[in-house]
Design a protein around this motif. Structure first.
Motif, short mmCIF file in Angstrom:
data_model
loop_
_atom_site.label_atom_id
_atom_site.label_comp_id
_atom_site.label_asym_id
_atom_site.label_seq_id
_atom_site.Cartn_x
_atom_site.Cartn_y
_atom_site.Cartn_z
N ILE A 164 -0.70 8.38 9.84
CA ILE A 164 -0.52 7.45 10.75
C ILE A 164 -1.60 6.12 10.75
N ASN A 165 -2.75 6.75 10.70
CA ASN A 165 -4.20 5.96 10.58
C ASN A 165 -3.94 5.10 9.42
N ALA A 166 -3.50 5.64 8.27
CA ALA A 166 -3.61 4.60 7.07
C ALA A 166 -2.57 3.75 7.01
N ILE A 167 -1.32 3.98 7.66
CA ILE A 167 -0.27 2.98 7.85
C ILE A 167 -0.89 1.81 8.96
N ASN A 168 -1.59 2.11 9.99
CA ASN A 168 -1.98 1.18 10.86
C ASN A 168 -3.18 0.37 10.39
N LEU A 169 -4.13 0.82 9.72
CA LEU A 169 -5.21 0.19 8.93
C LEU A 169 -4.61 -0.74 8.19
N PHE A 170 -3.40 -0.68 7.45
CA PHE A 170 -2.76 -1.52 6.56
C PHE A 170 -2.37 -2.74 7.34
N GLN A 171 -1.46 -2.27 8.37
CA GLN A 171 -0.78 -3.36 9.31
C GLN A 171 0.37 -3.95 8.43
N PRO A 172 1.11 -2.97 8.10
CA PRO A 172 2.39 -3.55 7.38
C PRO A 172 3.65 -4.03 8.25
N ASP A 173 4.26 -5.22 7.71
CA ASP A 173 5.37 -5.66 8.29
C ASP A 173 6.62 -4.42 8.34
N GLU A 202 1.02 -1.12 0.06
CA GLU A 202 0.01 0.00 0.18
C GLU A 202 0.82 1.27 -0.10
N THR A 203 0.28 2.38 -0.69
CA THR A 203 1.30 3.60 -0.48
C THR A 203 0.30 4.80 -0.14
N TYR A 204 1.11 5.96 0.23
CA TYR A 204 0.25 7.18 0.45
C TYR A 204 1.48 8.16 0.31
N SER A 205 0.87 9.24 -0.60
CA SER A 205 1.68 10.28 -0.94
C SER A 205 1.20 11.48 -0.43
N PRO A 206 1.76 12.21 0.80
CA PRO A 206 1.46 13.26 1.61
C PRO A 206 1.61 14.51 0.65
N THR A 207 1.23 15.59 1.26
CA THR A 207 1.26 17.09 0.77
C THR A 207 2.64 17.18 0.63
N TYR A 208 3.15 17.80 -0.37
CA TYR A 208 4.74 18.44 -0.24
C TYR A 208 4.50 19.45 0.59
N LYS A 209 5.10 19.64 1.67
CA LYS A 209 5.62 20.70 2.42
C LYS A 209 6.70 20.38 3.55
N HIS A 232 6.43 20.85 6.85
CA HIS A 232 6.01 20.72 7.95
C HIS A 232 4.49 20.11 8.05
N PHE A 233 3.95 18.79 8.45
CA PHE A 233 2.78 18.47 8.42
C PHE A 233 1.88 18.97 9.70
N GLY A 234 0.62 19.19 9.75
CA GLY A 234 -0.03 19.66 10.74
C GLY A 234 -0.58 18.28 11.48
N ASP A 235 -1.19 18.67 12.62
CA ASP A 235 -1.40 17.35 13.24
C ASP A 235 -2.79 16.47 12.92
N GLU A 236 -3.38 17.09 11.93
CA GLU A 236 -4.45 16.49 11.13
C GLU A 236 -3.73 15.60 10.13
N GLU A 237 -2.79 15.98 9.63
CA GLU A 237 -2.40 15.21 8.43
C GLU A 237 -1.34 14.14 8.60
N ASN A 238 -0.91 14.50 10.19
CA ASN A 238 -0.04 13.42 10.67
C ASN A 238 -0.77 12.38 11.10
N ALA A 239 -1.94 12.57 11.83
CA ALA A 239 -2.97 11.48 12.38
C ALA A 239 -3.45 10.76 11.01
N GLU A 240 -3.54 11.60 9.97
CA GLU A 240 -4.25 10.67 8.76
C GLU A 240 -3.07 9.83 8.08
#
Length: 242
Positions: free
Chosen positions: A136-145, A117-124, A126-134
């Motif tokens: 982390i949530n995407a990673i943890n929902l996928f449960q990667p090794d 699975e992949t995720y492309s964050p906004t290019y900036k 620093h990330f805001g709290d909401e972006e960081n949470a999003e």
């Protein structure tokens, strides 16, 4: 206090606990001397790979210890082989959608047993709290090794250091340019140049506008730091092998 560099075999990395893996080269060493958060992130690594001929030579010169260069590409390939043999899962965080699609396409061909699975964050910067949470949530929902992070240094290392406690993955790896190398959007120098210790020179020739400062400015800065340690005969800040 010195950086403790990995001097073992990647095949022996244990997956019994969460492991944060970073790399260091002469450029990141110099940047970290001016960025305390980056230095803390590198020094707090569970595994810190010597990804640069300058680092390898510095350790040999200052401490007398032999050390093998281990690149982010080496780590990436090793973990993909491991995942493929175990029907594992990996997550790529960073870069852009085009690069991530190329990575996914190549993975499907070369490592068909891996679920990705992949995720492309906004290019900036620093990330805001909401972006960081999003993210982390995407990673943890996928449960990667394995989580591969490619946001460029020092941003990626500091992001991992800040959020590693919330991330559910066995290996968390900041590997930067490896995203582009594996996608084929940037061609890595051939094994011939890598074995000669001249990968840096070929990258400089190919991308002079982007790479010149790394080698022509930070190269002498690193050499001066090395000279000072040799004159002191007390290698307290340059990396040592473990």
């Amino acid at each position: 206090m010195s950086y403790q560099l990995f001097n073992g075999n990647l095949n022996n990395l244990s997956d019994s606990s969460k492991t944060v893996i970073n790399t260091i080269n002469q450029y990141s060493f110099c940047v970290a001397e001016r960025d305390n958060d980056f230095k803390e992130a590198l020094m707090d690594s569970d595994v810190l790979l010597p990804d640069g001929i300058g680092i390898v030579l510095a350790v040999k010169s200052v401490t007398g210890h032999g050390l093998k260069k281990i690149s982010g590409t080496d780590l990436h390939e090793n973990l993909l082989e491991r995942l493929n043999s175990n029907n594992g899962r990996c997550f790529y965080l960073g870069s852009n959608k085009n690069t991530l699609q190329k990575i996914t396409d190549r993975l499907n061909l070369e490592y068909p047993a891996i679920t990705c699975e992949t995720y492309s964050p906004t290019y900036k910067a620093h990330f805001g709290d909401e972006e960081n949470a999003e993210m982390i949530n995407a990673i943890n929902l996928f449960q990667p090794d394995v989580l591969f992070v490619g946001m460029t240094a020092p941003k990626q290392e500091k992001w991992v250091h800040q959020h590693k406690g919330k991330i559910n993955a066995q290996f968390i790896c900041s590997i930067g340019a490896v995203f582009d190398f594996y996608a084929g959007t940037v061609k890595r120098p051939s094994k011939f140049w890598i074995d000669l210790g001249l990968e840096w020179f070929i990258r400089l020739c190919k991308e002079p506008k982007r790479m010149w400062k790394r080698y022509f400015y930070y190269g002498p800065v690193f050499a001066w730091a090395l000279l000072k340690e040799k004159l002191r005969n007390h290698p307290h800040s340059l990396p040592t092998a473990k």
